[in-house]
Design a protein around this motif. Structure first.
Motif, mmCIF file in Angstrom:
data_model
loop_
_atom_site.group_PDB
_atom_site.id
_atom_site.type_symbol
_atom_site.label_atom_id
_atom_site.label_comp_id
_atom_site.label_asym_id
_atom_site.label_seq_id
_atom_site.Cartn_x
_atom_site.Cartn_y
_atom_site.Cartn_z
ATOM 1 N N LEU A 133 -2.576 73.403 5.635
ATOM 2 C CA LEU A 133 -2.226 74.527 6.509
ATOM 3 C C LEU A 133 -3.482 75.163 7.100
ATOM 4 O O LEU A 133 -3.487 75.549 8.280
ATOM 5 C CB LEU A 133 -1.425 75.569 5.722
ATOM 6 C CG LEU A 133 -0.007 75.168 5.305
ATOM 7 C CD1 LEU A 133 0.608 76.240 4.417
ATOM 8 C CD2 LEU A 133 0.872 74.918 6.521
ATOM 9 N N LEU A 136 -4.677 72.957 9.924
ATOM 10 C CA LEU A 136 -3.835 73.015 11.123
ATOM 11 C C LEU A 136 -4.095 74.277 11.935
ATOM 12 O O LEU A 136 -4.211 74.223 13.161
ATOM 13 C CB LEU A 136 -2.354 72.948 10.722
ATOM 14 C CG LEU A 136 -1.839 71.606 10.204
ATOM 15 C CD1 LEU A 136 -0.390 71.735 9.734
ATOM 16 C CD2 LEU A 136 -1.944 70.528 11.271
ATOM 17 N N ARG A 137 -4.192 75.427 11.251
ATOM 18 C CA ARG A 137 -4.317 76.667 12.016
ATOM 19 C C ARG A 137 -5.759 77.002 12.382
ATOM 20 O O ARG A 137 -5.992 77.810 13.282
ATOM 21 C CB ARG A 137 -3.687 77.823 11.248
ATOM 22 C CG ARG A 137 -4.448 78.310 10.047
ATOM 23 C CD ARG A 137 -3.794 79.572 9.507
ATOM 24 N NE ARG A 137 -4.492 80.087 8.343
ATOM 25 C CZ ARG A 137 -4.255 79.704 7.104
ATOM 26 N NH1 ARG A 137 -3.328 78.793 6.875
ATOM 27 N NH2 ARG A 137 -4.926 80.211 6.091
ATOM 28 N N GLY A 169 0.597 75.587 11.116
ATOM 29 C CA GLY A 169 -0.351 76.101 10.140
ATOM 30 C C GLY A 169 -0.229 77.594 9.932
ATOM 31 O O GLY A 169 -0.348 78.094 8.803
#
Length: 282
Positions: A133, A136-137, A169
């Motif tokens: 996560l 992703l972010r 994310g």
């Protein structure tokens, strides 16, 4: 016959002690030192950056900016251009909606292993899921779109995937925090009866956190409208691609129309999101 009672004696009222407000700075106050450090950092930023305020507020810069704003006051309104603008607006809206939906599905799937649902939960996949996560972010939408353009080519498909991956994310982390902060009593009662963890999540945890999940999703949808408009700058379709094209050719009338379409779309989605949240809170 009852004897009359003597009148109550008045007690001497003690004056209320007035408490003076605390000092603005205290050597034992940790937050005071923190604010002081931030202020010194801001001052250091002003001294290290080459901010040319005199050139920014010069008469030449103001006149050029005024001429630029004057050209933007005459948006293009031909029927052929408005037709293209309407299609690009719908494309941007579809990119943001589909990207948010993809992020919602991925966020829920990643939030479950990234959260510790109860005290006895081993949460073996919590560390790797949270690391994914974070990856992703921490990658911006523009970077995701640039990478996906190589595989998917120019167009809204790459922009939609970029929005979905980055937003997954963000939503996954928010969903995991909401699941961990949910009251544990309903799940504990079902767990004592031998109910499976899947049914406990569906019947105990999910109903409690569902309003939060929907609120987070709607908020990210509002942000994705703005992000989808920007993603077109790198060739991901929508209003952003039209904006980059006409600004590159210094066609200020067309640029003004695209900017107005962006503002109207953002205002429409903000109003729709507000109505949905108001209906959910009743």
């Amino acid at each position: 016959m009852q004897a009359p009672q003597p009148p109550p004696t008045k007690q001497a009222s003690t004056p209320a002690t007035t408490q003076l407000p605390p000092k603005l700075f205290n050597a034992r106050c940790l937050s005071c030192w923190l604010v002081l450090g931030v202020a010194l950092l801001v001052l250091a930023s002003f001294t290290t950056l080459n901010l040319q305020w005199a050139q920014f507020f010069s008469w030449d810069a103001i006149s050029r900016m005024g001429r630029f704003v004057g050209e933007l006051m005459h948006p293009e309104s031909s029927s052929a251009f408005l037709h293209k603008l309407a299609l690009a607006t719908l494309e941007t809206l579809a990119m943001s909606a589909l990207g948010t939906f993809i992020a919602l599905i991925l966020g829920v799937l990643l939030a479950l292993p990234a959260s510790k649902a109860h005290a006895q939960d081993p949460a073996r996949w919590r560390g790797p899921a949270r690391l994914l996560l974070n990856a992703l972010r921490s990658t911006p939408e523009l970077v995701w779109a640039t990478l996906l353009l190589i595989a998917a080519g120019l167009g809204p498909f790459a922009g939609t995937l970029a929005l979905g991956l980055h937003t997954a994310g963000v939503l996954g982390r928010l969903f995991a925090e909401a699941i961990e902060n949910a009251p544990p009593e309903p799940g504990f009662a079902l767990r004592l009866r031998g109910i499976s963890e899947t049914r406990i999540f569906l019947y105990a945890s999910l109903p409690q956190v569902l309003p939060q999940l929907l609120s987070y999703t709607l908020y990210r949808w509002e942000n994705n409208i703005r992000a989808a408009a920007v993603l077109g700058v790198v060739g991901a379709g929508g209003l952003g691609q039209m904006l980059a094209f006409h600004m590159g050719l210094f066609q200020m009338g067309e640029t003004s129309s695209v900017l107005l379409a962006m503002m109207l779309l953002v205002a429409l989605v903000d109003a729709l999101s507000y109505l949905i949240r108001s209906a959910l809170s009743r």
